[in-house]
Design a protein around this motif. Structure first.
Motif: not given
Length: 282
Positions: A9, A12-13, A16-17, A215, A217, A245
């Motif tokens: 997980r 993935r985060e 996408d950041a 976005n 992280a 995230s």
């Protein structure tokens, strides 16, 4: 959620950041094999002479120890910094972290002094060493001169160290006023009012503004309950960012950004970062 699922997980985060913020403290250093609190085999083998002569039982004790002379002060610190900052290869943890971040804009807040983020290729202007660092020396008279790089002076002193002491002729002096220099660290609260410290704080706040709607992280690596500087900076980031995230990697899951909406990886940091790197296909 087990460790494998948490790492997947997290991968993935981060993938996408659009940007990354890293907060790091002693847990990361410990994962690299450097525990400033420990009277362990590494410390006894490397600094047993200081241990027997002065009763210093850890690096953290040395940080506040009143050495009887500049010769002894530089004997300890030139040996340590030459070893940990300029003498060791890049750790697996930092290799994985650099790979994970990739080309994304990144800002780092840390109380780790070893300079390993710069060694890993992270941009120095975006590494906020909140309590100072081994890569710089500062005037002990606080004359207002900017800190200077330490590498040449540290290597020279380490080469001339004998029996835990460095001869005075090898000690660094301030180019502005001629006073002795020291490792650039937060000896007292005046450190937090220097132009260098406030400038890095401004840079951090500017980074938050620049990526406020992106976005982002946030990676918390080894931040304990006794580190309000880093945990406070990460909490500020979480408040300022519209789409953060949060990934916490720490044995026991840390203390900074719990408990809401985070990915918590209760594992050794080096192992967890390698797993995230693998899951990202790096």
């Amino acid at each position: 959620m087990n460790i494998d699922e948490s790492c997947e997980r997290a991968a993935r985060e981060i993938s996408d950041a659009q940007a990354v913020i890293i907060g790091a403290s002693n847990g990361l250093s410990i994962s690299e094999g450097f525990n400033v609190f420990a009277d362990n085999k590494w410390f006894r083998e490397g600094f047993g002479d200081f241990r027997s002569r002065y009763g210093i039982r850890s690096v953290i004790e040395a940080a506040s120890f009143p050495f009887p002379s500049d010769e002894a002060y530089w004997g300890f610190w030139s040996r340590l910094i030459n070893m940990k900052t300029f003498g060791e290869p890049l750790s697996q943890a930092l290799r994985s972290l650099s790979s994970i971040v990739g080309e994304r804009p990144c800002f780092i807040v840390t109380t780790n002094a070893e300079g390993h983020f710069q060694q890993a290729g992270f941009e120095d202007s975006r590494v906020f060493e909140m309590e100072g660092g081994f890569r710089e020396l500062a005037c002990n008279a606080r004359c207002g001169a900017a800190p200077v790089p330490s590498e040449i002076a540290i290597k020279e002193m380490a080469a001339h160290e004998l029996d835990g002491r460095v001869p005075p002729e090898n000690h660094p002096r301030c180019e502005k006023c001629g006073a002795p220099m020291r490792v650039n660290s937060a000896a007292d609260n005046s450190f937090f009012q220097t132009p260098e410290w406030t400038g890095k704080l401004d840079s951090f706040k500017r980074f938050l503004r620049d990526y406020a709607e992106s976005n982002v992280a946030i990676l918390e690596l080894g931040v304990g309950m006794r580190n309000p500087l880093v945990s406070g900076a990460l909490a500020e980031a979480k408040r300022a960012l519209a789409h953060p995230s949060v990934v916490v990697v720490n044995k026991g899951c840390g203390a900074g950004l719990l408990p809401d909406g985070i990915i918590c990886i209760d594992d050794d940091i080096t192992h967890a970062l390698k797993m995230i790197e693998k899951d990202m296909g790096r």
